[in-house]
Each structure stands twice: as C-alpha cells, then as structure tokens.
Write a protein that holds these residues in place. Structure first.
Motif, PDB file in Angstrom:
ATOM      1  N   PHE A 142       0.831  -1.214   0.000  1.00  0.00           N
ATOM      2  CA  PHE A 142       0.000   0.000   0.000  1.00  0.00           C
ATOM      3  C   PHE A 142       0.868   1.268   0.000  1.00  0.00           C
ATOM      4  O   PHE A 142       0.636   2.202  -0.775  1.00  0.00           O
ATOM      5  N   VAL A 143       1.897   1.271   0.865  1.00  0.00           N
ATOM      6  CA  VAL A 143       2.780   2.438   0.915  1.00  0.00           C
ATOM      7  C   VAL A 143       3.518   2.613  -0.401  1.00  0.00           C
ATOM      8  O   VAL A 143       3.688   3.728  -0.905  1.00  0.00           O
ATOM      9  N   SER A 144       3.972   1.515  -1.001  1.00  0.00           N
ATOM     10  CA  SER A 144       4.706   1.604  -2.273  1.00  0.00           C
ATOM     11  C   SER A 144       3.828   2.166  -3.377  1.00  0.00           C
ATOM     12  O   SER A 144       4.259   2.993  -4.189  1.00  0.00           O
ATOM     13  N   GLN A 145       2.563   1.754  -3.418  1.00  0.00           N
ATOM     14  CA  GLN A 145       1.646   2.261  -4.442  1.00  0.00           C
ATOM     15  C   GLN A 145       1.292   3.730  -4.208  1.00  0.00           C
ATOM     16  O   GLN A 145       1.079   4.489  -5.155  1.00  0.00           O
ATOM     17  N   SER A 146       1.251   4.144  -2.930  1.00  0.00           N
ATOM     18  CA  SER A 146       0.820   5.506  -2.611  1.00  0.00           C
ATOM     19  C   SER A 146       1.943   6.531  -2.813  1.00  0.00           C
ATOM     20  O   SER A 146       1.733   7.584  -3.419  1.00  0.00           O
ATOM     21  N   VAL A 147       3.134   6.241  -2.324  1.00  0.00           N
ATOM     22  CA  VAL A 147       4.223   7.232  -2.373  1.00  0.00           C
ATOM     23  C   VAL A 147       5.487   6.659  -2.995  1.00  0.00           C
ATOM     24  O   VAL A 147       6.564   7.235  -2.852  1.00  0.00           O
ATOM     25  N   GLY A 148       5.395   5.546  -3.683  1.00  0.00           N
ATOM     26  CA  GLY A 148       6.597   4.909  -4.232  1.00  0.00           C
ATOM     27  C   GLY A 148       7.290   5.729  -5.292  1.00  0.00           C
ATOM     28  O   GLY A 148       8.511   5.686  -5.430  1.00  0.00           O
ATOM     29  N   ARG A 149       6.532   6.517  -6.058  1.00  0.00           N
ATOM     30  CA  ARG A 149       7.162   7.355  -7.085  1.00  0.00           C
ATOM     31  C   ARG A 149       7.999   8.472  -6.459  1.00  0.00           C
ATOM     32  O   ARG A 149       9.058   8.820  -6.966  1.00  0.00           O
ATOM     33  N   GLN A 150       7.507   9.045  -5.378  1.00  0.00           N
ATOM     34  CA  GLN A 150       8.227  10.154  -4.742  1.00  0.00           C
ATOM     35  C   GLN A 150       9.367   9.668  -3.854  1.00  0.00           C
ATOM     36  O   GLN A 150      10.431  10.260  -3.811  1.00  0.00           O
ATOM     37  N   TRP A 151       9.135   8.579  -3.130  1.00  0.00           N
ATOM     38  CA  TRP A 151      10.185   7.996  -2.272  1.00  0.00           C
ATOM     39  C   TRP A 151      10.275   6.506  -2.579  1.00  0.00           C
ATOM     40  O   TRP A 151       9.647   5.668  -1.900  1.00  0.00           O
ATOM     41  N   PRO A 152      11.031   6.104  -3.595  1.00  0.00           N
ATOM     42  CA  PRO A 152      11.105   4.689  -3.980  1.00  0.00           C
ATOM     43  C   PRO A 152      11.768   3.820  -2.909  1.00  0.00           C
ATOM     44  O   PRO A 152      11.484   2.637  -2.819  1.00  0.00           O
ATOM     45  N   HIS A 153      12.658   4.422  -2.106  1.00  0.00           N
ATOM     46  CA  HIS A 153      13.339   3.654  -1.056  1.00  0.00           C
ATOM     47  C   HIS A 153      12.842   4.154   0.300  1.00  0.00           C
ATOM     48  O   HIS A 153      13.130   5.277   0.694  1.00  0.00           O
ATOM     49  N   PHE A 154      12.112   3.321   1.006  1.00  0.00           N
ATOM     50  CA  PHE A 154      11.559   3.740   2.290  1.00  0.00           C
ATOM     51  C   PHE A 154      11.676   2.608   3.289  1.00  0.00           C
ATOM     52  O   PHE A 154      11.970   1.446   2.935  1.00  0.00           O
ATOM     53  N   LYS A 155      11.412   2.928   4.553  1.00  0.00           N
ATOM     54  CA  LYS A 155      11.474   1.939   5.635  1.00  0.00           C
ATOM     55  C   LYS A 155      10.358   2.290   6.618  1.00  0.00           C
ATOM     56  O   LYS A 155      10.169   3.454   6.962  1.00  0.00           O
ATOM     57  N   LEU A 156       9.632   1.251   7.073  1.00  0.00           N
ATOM     58  CA  LEU A 156       8.552   1.461   8.037  1.00  0.00           C
ATOM     59  C   LEU A 156       9.132   1.387   9.446  1.00  0.00           C
ATOM     60  O   LEU A 156       9.846   0.446   9.791  1.00  0.00           O
ATOM     61  N   VAL A 157       8.837   2.438  10.240  1.00  0.00           N
ATOM     62  CA  VAL A 157       9.373   2.515  11.605  1.00  0.00           C
ATOM     63  C   VAL A 157       8.223   2.865  12.540  1.00  0.00           C
ATOM     64  O   VAL A 157       7.413   3.742  12.253  1.00  0.00           O
TER      65      VAL A 157
END
Length: 317
Positions: free
Chosen positions: A299-314
C-alpha cells in the motif's frame, strides 16, 4: 634661516633700499625640498651670508607662488632664484639640493654682479662653464627622476590602500552572508521541529480518540446484548407461568440448572494505520486483521513509491 614675511613687492622694495639680492626659494614639500631646507638654508655659514639679503620662501599652492610663476618660469622643484631687484633680472638659478659651499659661492658671485655692475643675463646659463652646465643638467635630471619616483611610490601606496579596502569589504560581505545563512538554517530547523512535534501530537491524539471510540462502541454493544438477554428471559418467564407448586419447582430447577450466559465483547476485524511521510504530511488506511505486513508495504509503495522509492517502516512508540 629667517625668511621674509611680506609680499613680493615689499621684498623687492626692501632689496632696493638695502642694495641687496632678492632670493626666492620655491619648494614642493617633497624630500628634496626638505633636504635643501635643512641641509643648506639652515646651515650656520649660509645664515651668516644671507643676513644681508632678502630671502622669500614660497610654499606649494600659495598665492605668492602663483604670482611669482606669472613672472618667472619654474621648471622643477626645489629651485632657488637669485634676482637683481633693479629690473628683476635673474642672476642665477640653483636647481635641486646643493652643498652649502656651492650655494655660498653662487650667492657671492651673484652679489658681485649686482654691486660691480657686471652683466646680469636673464638666462644664467650663458655665465656658466661647460662643467657647470653639465652639473646643472644632471641635477635637473636627478630632481625630475626623484619626483617621478616619489609620484610612483605615492600611486602604489594609494593602489595598495584601495586593494586592502576592497578585500576588507569582500571579507565583511562573506561574513555577513554566512551569518544570514546560519540564521536561516536555524529558523528552518526550528520550524521543521515544531511541525514534526505538532504532527506527532496529532497522531497521538487521533490514536487516543480511536481507542476511546472503539471502547465506547464495545460498551454500547455489550450493553445492548445484555439488555436483549434480559428481555429474552423476561419473555420466556412470561410464557412459562407455573400452575402448581410442582411445576414451579420444576421450572426453578430447570432455570437453576442452566448457566447464565455472559455477554461476549465484540472483536473488530479491522485496524486503521496512519503513516507519517518525510515531508511532514500523513496518509491513513484501514486494513483487515488478516492482512500481512507485505500488504501494508504494498500500500505504501503504491501511494508514495514514485516520490520515495526507497523507504522503511518505523514504529516510534
């Protein structure tokens, strides 16, 4: 050396009355002029010789010097004009600094021309020997060269002062620019910190509100279920009215043998998760209790993946 304090006209009149030479010293305030004044005119021997003559000192920029240059041409500094007051003819011109002995000799020769009625040419070069002409030319060239050297040094000093002033201005501008940048950075950091604290407080408030709402819904559902159970028991009791003591006892025995049903708390099969993004904004989504962590990541990748392709859930708390 005692210089005459009056005007040129007054000096000439005094020379005529005393039958003496009219000596005019023209200076420019430079090193050569100071050398001529200190080494020649202030010498004890020359002061004695000049005691019987009128000497006038012309400073640069003075009105007296302007008046004098209108009558006589001044080609270099310092220069000493020895003038016959009767007619204004120049008996000799001493260019640049000379020794006190030479100055004394040339003053004596000029005075002899004045008293003996010798030829007094307007151009003293005709009365000089070849060696004296060469020496005079060399002195004139040296004086001019010295003047050019002094002018060059003065220009260099002014240029160095201008360069230092420009460097100081540039340095002050750089320091001011750094201070402004540091102040702007601190202001942005404070603003970002306040926004982060506000966003965090909003998330906590929303979580507390969600918990309270969920608790209130559970309490309302439990109370409703208990009420329905009580109404159901009352209806059943109304239908089974006892006709005899035996039947009453039987009904009581049946009622006592059946355990009282406890109301079950409703269990929610959904969960609302709110995500804080790097720019301070947030998004929220409701997930099923059967959803996996991969479902949340997708869900996070589909929502903001274009703006922040590399992310981590904390989780912060």
């Amino acid at each position: 050396m005692e210089w005459y304090k009056g005007s040129i006209a007054e000096a000439i009149a005094s020379c005529k009355s005393r039958n003496c030479l009219f000596v005019v010293f023209v200076e420019d305030g430079g090193e050569l002029s100071v050398k001529m004044t200190e080494g020649v005119w202030n010498s004890s021997g020359l002061r004695t010789v000049m005691g019987g003559h009128i000497a006038l000192k012309l400073a640069p920029g003075s009105v007296t010097l302007t008046q004098f240059t209108q009558l006589y041409q001044v080609s270099s500094f310092p220069s000493t004009f020895i003038i016959n007051p009767f007619g204004g003819r120049v008996l000799d011109i001493i260019v640049g600094p000379v020794s006190p002995q030479e100055c004394h000799q040339r003053l004596t020769a000029a005075y002899q021309k004045l008293t003996c009625g010798g030829p007094a040419s307007a151009d003293p070069a005709h009365s000089l020997t070849k060696e004296e002409k060469v020496a005079k030319a060399k002195a004139l060239i040296a004086a001019q060269s010295q003047k050019r050297v002094e002018e060059t040094k003065q220009k260099e000093r002014h240029a160095e002062l201008d360069r230092r002033e420009a460097a100081r201005s540039v340095q002050e501008f750089k320091v001011k620019q750094k201070e402004q940048a540091a102040a702007k950075q601190m202001e942005d950091w404070q603003k970002e910190k306040q926004e982060a604290a506000k966003a965090k407080e909003d998330i906590r408030r929303k979580i507390v509100q969600d918990r309270e709402d969920k608790k209130r819904r559970h309490e309302q559902a439990a109370a409703k279920k208990v009420g329905e159970s009580i109404m159901e028991n009352e209806v059943m009791q109304a239908k089974n009215v006892p006709t005899s003591e035996g039947s009453v006892a039987g009904s009581a025995a049946v009622a006592s043998s059946r355990p009282m049903e406890q109301p079950q708390k409703p269990v929610s099969d959904e969960a609302c998760i709110q995500f804080r993004l790097p720019d301070g904004s947030s998004i929220a989504q409701t997930f099923s209790s059967a959803a996996t962590v991969q479902t949340i990541i997708d869900f996070v990748s589909q929502s903001v993946g274009r703006q922040w392709p590399h992310f981590k859930l904390v989780v912060s708390y």
